[in-house]
Design an enzyme around this catalytic site. Structure first.
Site, PDB file in Angstrom:
ATOM      1  N   ARG A 178      12.358 -50.151  35.976  1.00  9.98           N
ATOM      2  CA  ARG A 178      11.701 -51.297  36.625  1.00  9.98           C
ATOM      3  C   ARG A 178      11.905 -51.248  38.132  1.00  9.98           C
ATOM      4  O   ARG A 178      10.981 -51.529  38.890  1.00  9.98           O
ATOM      5  CB  ARG A 178      12.215 -52.625  36.056  1.00  9.98           C
ATOM      6  N   ASN A 189      10.995 -55.906  31.054  1.00  7.90           N
ATOM      7  CA  ASN A 189      11.463 -55.324  29.802  1.00  7.90           C
ATOM      8  C   ASN A 189      10.953 -56.161  28.639  1.00  7.90           C
ATOM      9  O   ASN A 189      11.018 -57.390  28.674  1.00  7.90           O
ATOM     10  CB  ASN A 189      12.994 -55.300  29.750  1.00  7.90           C
TER      11      ASN A 189
END
EC number: 3.6.1.7
Length: 99
Positions: free
Chosen positions: A25, A43
Site C-alpha cells: 500500500r 487491505n
C-alpha cells in the site's frame, strides 16, 4: 466536491497475490502520487488490496501497468498474481491514503 476535467476517470483495481504485510500500500501510494493521482489503497479481509485512483486516464492506465507488470521496473514490493480492473466516473477525491 470539485469539478473534474473531462479526461479524468476512476480506476478501481483489485490486486491479488502476496500484497499484504509487505509495504504494498505504501509503494502504491508513492507511485500514485508520482503520477499525480488521488485515491486510496486498502487491505481487504480476503488478502487482496483494493486500489482506487482518480485522475487523467493515461496516468490511471500507467498505475495499472505498474501494479501488475512482471517483473516490476518500479521496485514494486510483494508478489502480484492478478489485477482485476473496473473503470467508472471520478468522484472528486483528493489526496491518496493508505487504509
Amino acid at each position: 466536491m470539485s469539478m473534474q476535467p473531462t479526461d479524468h476517470i476512476r480506476l478501481t483495481a483489485f490486486v491479488h497475490g502476496h500484497v499484504q504485510g509487505v509495504g504494498f500500500r505504501w509503494w502504491t501510494r508513492s507511485q500514485a502520487l508520482e503520477l499525480g493521482l488521488a485515491g486510496s489503497a486498502t487491505n481487504l479481509d480476503d488478502g487482496r488490496v483494493c486500489v482506487v485512483a482518480e485522475g487523467p486516464e493515461d496516468r490511471c492506465r500507467e498505475l495499472l501497468t505498474r501494479l501488475g507488470e512482471q517483473p516490476s521496473r518500479h521496485r514494486r514490493v510483494g508478489t502480484v498474481s492478478t489485477v482485476i480492473e473496473q473503470w467508472s466516473e471520478p468522484r472528486g477525491v483528493e489526496g491518496f491514503t493508505e487504509r
